[in-house]
Design an enzyme around this catalytic site. Sequence first.
Site, short mmCIF file in Angstrom:
data_model
loop_
_atom_site.label_atom_id
_atom_site.label_comp_id
_atom_site.label_asym_id
_atom_site.label_seq_id
_atom_site.Cartn_x
_atom_site.Cartn_y
_atom_site.Cartn_z
N TYR A 105 73.07 30.96 49.96
CA TYR A 105 73.53 31.23 48.70
C TYR A 105 72.38 31.41 47.84
O TYR A 105 71.18 30.92 48.03
CB TYR A 105 74.47 30.20 48.26
CG TYR A 105 73.88 28.79 47.92
CD1 TYR A 105 73.31 28.45 46.59
CD2 TYR A 105 73.79 27.87 48.96
CE1 TYR A 105 72.89 27.11 46.43
CE2 TYR A 105 73.04 26.79 48.83
CZ TYR A 105 72.87 26.19 47.14
OH TYR A 105 72.26 25.27 47.25
N CYS A 106 72.53 31.98 46.56
CA CYS A 106 71.59 32.03 45.48
C CYS A 106 72.23 31.70 44.30
O CYS A 106 73.20 30.86 44.24
CB CYS A 106 71.00 33.40 45.64
SG CYS A 106 72.07 34.87 45.19
N TRP A 107 71.81 32.21 43.22
CA TRP A 107 72.44 31.86 41.79
C TRP A 107 73.81 32.34 41.76
O TRP A 107 74.61 31.48 41.40
CB TRP A 107 71.41 32.29 40.68
CG TRP A 107 72.05 32.04 39.22
CD1 TRP A 107 72.37 33.24 38.36
CD2 TRP A 107 72.54 31.05 38.67
NE1 TRP A 107 72.79 32.58 37.25
CE2 TRP A 107 73.03 31.11 37.58
CE3 TRP A 107 72.49 29.56 39.06
CZ2 TRP A 107 73.40 30.25 36.59
CZ3 TRP A 107 73.09 28.65 38.37
CH2 TRP A 107 73.57 28.88 36.74
N TYR A 129 75.57 29.60 43.59
CA TYR A 129 75.62 28.38 43.26
C TYR A 129 76.33 28.17 41.90
O TYR A 129 77.14 27.16 41.75
CB TYR A 129 73.88 27.94 42.76
CG TYR A 129 73.95 26.65 41.97
CD1 TYR A 129 73.99 25.40 42.66
CD2 TYR A 129 73.74 26.56 40.56
CE1 TYR A 129 73.92 24.27 41.81
CE2 TYR A 129 73.88 25.52 39.67
CZ TYR A 129 73.97 24.32 40.29
OH TYR A 129 73.86 23.16 39.86
#
Length: 361
Positions: free
Chosen positions: A98-100, A127
Amino acid sequence: MMKYPELLDFPEVFKRRAEFDTIIDVRSPAEFAEDHITSAINCPVLDNEERIIVGTMYKQVGSFEAKRLGAALVAKNIGRHIENFFQDKPRDWKPLIYCWRGGNRSGAMAHILARIGWPVAQLNGGYKAYRQFVNQNLSDGLQQLQWRVLCGPTGSGKSRCLQTLAGLGAQVLDLEQIAAHRGSVLGDIPEHAQPSQKKFESRIFEQLQLFDEQKLIYVEAESKKIGNLRVPENLMQAMRASGCIQVHLPLEKRVELLVEEYAHFMHDTESLNKQLHFLTALHGKEKISGWKQMAQAGELTQLVKELLEQHYDPAYGKSIARNFVEYAKARQIEQNDIGESDFYHSARQILRFAIQNPIDA
């Protein structure tokens, strides 16, 4: 046949999280430090400086140029992570990435790992989706939980009582421990910075997932803020509406306990006097000056006694009955000393309350 990377919403990830061998947060180290999904590791595809450079180029030059530079940096960093961290992973290793917001950064790593042949999952919404889930849970997920609040003026040993209860197998939410703060003006814990507000809330959320809804959860009566952190509003409301247990400890024993817990101030009177300065508006310059002189002279016992009698106890008396609606009906615990056996006896008595009357304990 399953197509990878598999794109999953967080509620599905939450249900299936035991399936994932590794949770990989590809955001920058600064983003990861502020907060992250529990047990995630940080493998940034852009470090702090690179993220700023690409973001600045996006705004000042253009999206194409920024993406071109970003792609080169991301590819280089993903290659380094594969070489340094993933070379020993077997064919069935299943990471969640996952990222932002679940966009390009996590998409790039998920795509490359999937092309290698690993059964990769990518968090849809990143996130940000995790934070929404946490916020929703801390807003709507507290009504079914059963709380019991330990009350008592500063120095009554509530935190030690909670620790003893936890050691006896009770469900305990120790907010001061999670917040890395003792909850008073002198509550800073040396060499332990408080977490960010987001990390504080995430830790509360993760702790609540371990609890059985059918059993009591013990928590200490807190104000709305613990140091610099805010207790989530819905949690505060649930606590204030719950049954209370009042812990009584003689004044001299409360002083003794606090002198133990604040012993570090004996070696750092500058920090102690800095904290005392925040009480000037309440007690005036003359009183604070006298307390600072006690601190400089090493008279911590007398200082703590006066702080309890003139600051903490009056404030507690004004706030506890007003904020905790069940306080007038609180069950009473009388404890005469602060040894390990004394807290054990009190904890056993608290647990007996629950057995004798599980509704009103």
